[in-house]
Scaffold this motif. Structure first.
Motif, mmCIF file in Angstrom:
data_model
loop_
_atom_site.group_PDB
_atom_site.id
_atom_site.type_symbol
_atom_site.label_atom_id
_atom_site.label_comp_id
_atom_site.label_asym_id
_atom_site.label_seq_id
_atom_site.Cartn_x
_atom_site.Cartn_y
_atom_site.Cartn_z
ATOM 1 N N PRO A 216 18.287 -13.217 -8.585
ATOM 2 C CA PRO A 216 17.564 -14.127 -7.693
ATOM 3 C C PRO A 216 16.207 -13.564 -7.326
ATOM 4 C CG PRO A 216 19.268 -12.935 -6.490
ATOM 5 C CD PRO A 216 19.473 -12.606 -7.935
ATOM 6 N N ALA A 217 15.301 -14.471 -7.022
ATOM 7 C CA ALA A 217 13.957 -14.043 -6.646
ATOM 8 C C ALA A 217 14.008 -13.277 -5.331
ATOM 9 C CB ALA A 217 13.040 -15.262 -6.506
ATOM 10 N N GLY A 218 13.356 -12.131 -5.321
ATOM 11 C CA GLY A 218 13.329 -11.334 -4.116
ATOM 12 C C GLY A 218 12.259 -11.822 -3.165
ATOM 13 N N PRO A 219 12.194 -11.258 -1.998
ATOM 14 C CA PRO A 219 11.172 -11.674 -1.035
ATOM 15 C C PRO A 219 9.781 -11.302 -1.533
ATOM 16 C CG PRO A 219 12.322 -9.710 -0.274
ATOM 17 C CD PRO A 219 13.065 -10.185 -1.485
ATOM 18 N N ALA A 220 8.823 -12.128 -1.214
ATOM 19 C CA ALA A 220 7.447 -11.855 -1.615
ATOM 20 C C ALA A 220 6.909 -10.666 -0.832
ATOM 21 C CB ALA A 220 6.576 -13.087 -1.356
ATOM 22 N N PRO A 221 6.013 -9.866 -1.433
ATOM 23 C CA PRO A 221 5.413 -8.742 -0.706
ATOM 24 C C PRO A 221 4.666 -9.211 0.534
ATOM 25 C CG PRO A 221 4.980 -8.585 -3.073
ATOM 26 C CD PRO A 221 5.571 -9.932 -2.833
ATOM 27 N N ASP A 222 4.540 -8.336 1.487
ATOM 28 C CA ASP A 222 3.850 -8.630 2.735
ATOM 29 C C ASP A 222 2.343 -8.693 2.479
ATOM 30 O OD1 ASP A 222 2.848 -8.817 5.265
ATOM 31 O OD2 ASP A 222 3.711 -6.938 5.998
ATOM 32 N N PRO A 223 1.647 -9.788 2.835
ATOM 33 C CA PRO A 223 0.195 -9.863 2.611
ATOM 34 C C PRO A 223 -0.565 -8.732 3.282
ATOM 35 C CG PRO A 223 1.076 -12.026 3.190
ATOM 36 C CD PRO A 223 2.186 -11.045 3.387
ATOM 37 N N ALA A 224 -0.051 -8.249 4.394
ATOM 38 C CA ALA A 224 -0.754 -7.176 5.095
ATOM 39 C C ALA A 224 -0.759 -5.871 4.307
ATOM 40 C CB ALA A 224 -0.125 -6.950 6.472
ATOM 41 N N ARG A 225 0.147 -5.764 3.315
ATOM 42 C CA ARG A 225 0.234 -4.529 2.547
ATOM 43 C C ARG A 225 -0.458 -4.621 1.199
ATOM 44 N NH1 ARG A 225 6.208 -2.373 2.311
ATOM 45 N NH2 ARG A 225 5.037 -0.594 1.516
ATOM 46 N N LEU A 226 -1.149 -5.718 0.942
ATOM 47 C CA LEU A 226 -1.890 -5.832 -0.312
ATOM 48 C C LEU A 226 -2.871 -4.665 -0.459
ATOM 49 C CD1 LEU A 226 -2.743 -9.633 -0.546
ATOM 50 C CD2 LEU A 226 -1.444 -8.304 -2.212
ATOM 51 N N THR A 255 -3.956 -14.613 5.922
ATOM 52 C CA THR A 255 -2.598 -14.169 5.566
ATOM 53 C C THR A 255 -1.721 -15.315 5.096
ATOM 54 O OG1 THR A 255 -1.954 -14.356 7.896
ATOM 55 C CG2 THR A 255 -2.692 -12.196 7.112
ATOM 56 N N ALA A 256 -1.950 -16.529 5.609
ATOM 57 C CA ALA A 256 -1.142 -17.672 5.162
ATOM 58 C C ALA A 256 -1.407 -17.975 3.693
ATOM 59 C CB ALA A 256 -1.450 -18.890 6.025
ATOM 60 N N LEU A 257 -2.686 -17.997 3.299
ATOM 61 C CA LEU A 257 -3.029 -18.244 1.899
ATOM 62 C C LEU A 257 -2.503 -17.116 1.008
ATOM 63 C CD1 LEU A 257 -4.556 -19.687 -0.388
ATOM 64 C CD2 LEU A 257 -6.616 -18.428 0.315
ATOM 65 N N LEU A 258 -2.694 -15.882 1.445
ATOM 66 C CA LEU A 258 -2.216 -14.747 0.648
ATOM 67 C C LEU A 258 -0.704 -14.778 0.522
ATOM 68 C CD1 LEU A 258 -4.514 -11.913 2.072
ATOM 69 C CD2 LEU A 258 -4.842 -13.273 -0.001
ATOM 70 N N GLY A 259 -0.026 -15.175 1.571
ATOM 71 C CA GLY A 259 1.428 -15.271 1.514
ATOM 72 C C GLY A 259 1.892 -16.309 0.504
ATOM 73 N N ARG A 260 1.185 -17.459 0.439
ATOM 74 C CA ARG A 260 1.567 -18.481 -0.543
ATOM 75 C C ARG A 260 1.340 -17.969 -1.966
ATOM 76 N NH1 ARG A 260 -1.066 -21.726 3.320
ATOM 77 N NH2 ARG A 260 -2.951 -22.001 2.036
ATOM 78 N N ALA A 261 0.252 -17.226 -2.172
ATOM 79 C CA ALA A 261 -0.013 -16.689 -3.505
ATOM 80 C C ALA A 261 1.049 -15.672 -3.917
ATOM 81 C CB ALA A 261 -1.404 -16.053 -3.539
ATOM 82 N N LEU A 262 1.433 -14.795 -2.994
ATOM 83 C CA LEU A 262 2.449 -13.793 -3.306
ATOM 84 C C LEU A 262 3.808 -14.437 -3.535
ATOM 85 C CD1 LEU A 262 1.362 -11.050 -0.738
ATOM 86 C CD2 LEU A 262 1.267 -10.876 -3.238
ATOM 87 N N THR A 263 4.123 -15.461 -2.779
ATOM 88 C CA THR A 263 5.390 -16.168 -2.985
ATOM 89 C C THR A 263 5.419 -16.837 -4.351
ATOM 90 O OG1 THR A 263 5.646 -16.543 -0.611
ATOM 91 C CG2 THR A 263 6.893 -17.975 -2.086
ATOM 92 N N ALA A 264 4.291 -17.440 -4.742
ATOM 93 C CA ALA A 264 4.229 -18.091 -6.051
ATOM 94 C C ALA A 264 4.463 -17.086 -7.172
ATOM 95 C CB ALA A 264 2.877 -18.778 -6.228
ATOM 96 N N TRP A 265 3.915 -15.869 -7.035
ATOM 97 C CA TRP A 265 4.120 -14.856 -8.077
ATOM 98 C C TRP A 265 5.555 -14.329 -8.051
ATOM 99 C CZ3 TRP A 265 0.240 -10.270 -9.176
ATOM 100 C CH2 TRP A 265 0.456 -9.795 -10.464
#
Length: 610
Positions: A216-226, A255-265
């Motif tokens: 299963p897909a794991g949680p997306a990385p935290d945008p703050a840690r990019l 962070t909202a936009l970055l979170g959506r990008a990380l979730t998509a990946w």
């Protein structure tokens, strides 16, 4: 030990050019340290030194060092000195040193060793050839000839080639921490998987097939840690690639936009996920936390660009958006020069590398037309013409309609007046264009160079649409003029070219073509996958039928500079003769099935690509 520095410099120059400067520095020291005699050492070889009145002890050590550098072994890498947490590299040096370093990178090991003997040891060509022969080099005379065409540095011992005068820099500390964490996770997964395989499911035989389910897909990385690097990181690192790009864009803190990008990946490749991956690119989630390259609004659409050390991911926000993935491993100053941010119709906006000082756009089919400056702000260019791939399955360059290319110039911090071409092939990362001029029998074989000179632009304008592959995923395209043929009946000159496409996944293909006077497009004569026309296979031959302006039919054949003899056979005729100019023209009354073969100066036989 009195000559240690001198020997290390010799090894550094002769070692393979496929290593980075850190590895070459360590390998050079290892080669000299292992060459020092011990009670178990074999004799360096009988006979007097190759140079009169030379210290025989030094001559013996030099032979040992050259043998180790010319034929490095796996054991040499394992036993090389180790440096943890630091990177070593020789200083950049002057512009002439940088140019010489690029020239040396294109030579094989014997030629580099010959240059070290001529320039560093100050030997005569005859002495250098004898030393190379004793060291076991292949074709020492040819190596000395190729090295003799390179300029000798004005400074006796330039620091750019002195592995005993190195700069020290910390490695990428954040990347190292992520790599360590990822290694621990992989080790734990491997231990768990091994235990599951050993135990097996109940009732399963020893050869029963049990396909593993998709995790299963794991949680997306935290945008703050990019990962974000400093704006001037590229000026202080020996690794000038995508990892040196800073985070840019007006929404890099969204962070909202970055979170959506990380979730998509993190969910890429799942059913219903709008993911587009270029050929040879995996859709697996990123390993660790990616690096942020860009987050901003482009033409009213939010765009995020991420990098995980091996792939570029571009996330476009909105209903019609999604995730695009492309390989970007082993990138360099040129192949990490730009990324396509946004494509609309026949135009595109690029995000340029931080070391790009100026960018122009030009039509590849109009070499005499000056390039037009391309405006940019914070690395984002204005909309530039982008080639359309419609009508040609081989890509935009292959349709002969005049694809647009970027001509960019790097900062003097990278190299003085260094410019190169990038071609948009419809993917995320443009391809780097190279050029090799026709041979000159009075000079050593020319090396690939940037396709920005007038002769290079003319060659690409005439032959560029014969590329064997111009689709997304191509890393580099090269055009090599391997022969120039004077046509019979004073009909002018034909140029024979070999075009090569190398992809990011290591695959490649080549095609030969002839450029005839008055022809609007090149005439393909052969091609196919493999390593033809690369530095690993530099000999080629091609043929074609040609009708002169007087109406006479000719069979035209041309080979590269090492072709010494050409044989052509038809149904009831044979032409077999030496070819000092590497070309052959046979008059025939009508076209028929023929076979062509070329013999190299060393006796090897080659045939044209099909």
């Amino acid at each position: 030990m009195r000559h240690y520095r001198r020997l290390v410099r010799l090894a550094y120059l002769a070692l393979p050019a496929d290593r980075d400067r850190h590895s070459r520095v360590l390998a050079a020291h290892a080669a000299v340290q292992r060459a020092l005699p011990s009670r178990w050492s074999r004799p360096a070889g009988p006979g007097a030194p190759a140079v009169p009145d030379e210290d025989p002890v030094y001559a013996a050590l030099r032979l040992r060092v050259l043998r180790a550098a010319l034929r490095p072994r796996t054991a040499d890498r394992l036993l090389a000195p180790r440096v943890w947490g630091l990177r070593l590299f020789t200083p950049g040096g002057a512009e002439a040193d940088a140019a010489l370093d690029r020239e040396l990178a294109g030579l094989d090991a014997p030629a580099r060793a010959a240059f070290a003997l001529l320039a560093g040891e100050r030997l005569t060509p005859g002495q250098a050839e004898e030393v190379l022969r004793r060291a076991g080099a292949d074709e020492p005379a040819r190596a000395v000839g190729r090295a003799g065409g390179l300029p000798v540095a004005a400074e006796p011992d330039p620091p750019a080639f002195d592995p005993c005068a190195v700069r020290v820099q910390a490695t990428d500390l954040l990347r190292r921490r992520r790599t360590l964490g990822a290694s621990l996770v992989v080790a734990a997964l491997a231990l768990t998987t091994t235990a599951a395989v050993l135990s097996g499911p109940p009732g399963g035989g020893p050869h029963a097939a049990h396909p593993l389910p998709v995790p299963p897909a794991g949680p997306a990385p935290d945008p703050a840690r990019l990962v974000r690097v400093a704006p001037d990181q590229w000026q202080h690192t020996a690794r000038v690639d995508f990892s040196a790009w800073p985070a840019r864009g007006d929404r890099r803190d969204d962070t909202a936009l970055l979170g959506r990008a990380l979730t998509a990946w993190a969910q890429a490749g799942r059913p219903g996920s709008p993911t587009r991956a270029e050929p040879g690119t995996t859709t697996a989630p990123p390993t660790g936390t990616p690096q942020l390259l860009f987050a901003g609004t482009v033409d009213g659409t939010a765009v995020v660009v991420l990098y995980d050390g091996g792939r570029i991911a571009r996330y476009t926000d909105g209903h019609a958006g999604g995730l695009d993935l492309a390989r970007a491993d082993d990138s360099s100053v040129t192949t990490a020069g730009a990324v396509v941010l946004r494509r609309q119709g026949t135009s595109a906006r690029y995000l340029l590398a931080p070391w790009i000082e100026a960018a122009d756009v030009r039509r590849i089919d109009q070499p005499d037309t000056p390039a037009k400056p391309l405006d940019r702000a914070d690395g984002v260019t204005a909309a530039a013409p982008a080639a359309s791939a419609a009508g040609s399955p081989a890509g935009p360059l292959a349709d002969c309609r005049g694809a647009a290319v970027l001509q960019v110039r790097s900062s003097p911090v990278i190299a003085e007046r260094y410019a190169f071409l990038l071609a948009d092939l419809g993917g995320l990362v443009p391809a780097h264009l190279g050029y090799t001029p026709p041979p000159d029998r009075t000079q050593p074989a020319p090396e690939p160079r940037e396709a920005v000179t007038p002769d290079a632009l003319q060659a690409w304008a005439r032959g560029g649409c014969a590329v064997p592959d111009g689709t997304p995923g191509v890393k580099r395209l090269d055009l090599w003029t391997f022969a120039v043929q004077q046509l019979p009946q004073n009909a002018g000159t034909a140029s024979w070219v070999c075009l090569r496409a190398d992809r990011w996944n290591g695959e490649g293909s080549a095609a030969t073509a002839v450029l005839l006077p008055g022809a609007r497009s090149p005439q393909r004569t052969g091609g196919g996958p493999g390593r033809a026309c690369s530095r690993f296979e530099q000999d080629t031959v091609g043929w074609t039928w040609w009708r002169s302006p007087q109406g006479t039919e000719f069979l035209l054949v041309a080979g590269s500079r090492r072709v010494a003899r050409i044989t052509a056979k038809g149904p009831d005729w044979t032409a077999d003769q030496p070819v000092p100019d590497h070309t052959l023209a046979v008059e025939r009354p009508a076209r028929a099935t023929v076979s062509v073969e070329a013999v190299l100066d060393g006796g090897t036989r080659i045939t044209p690509m099909r």
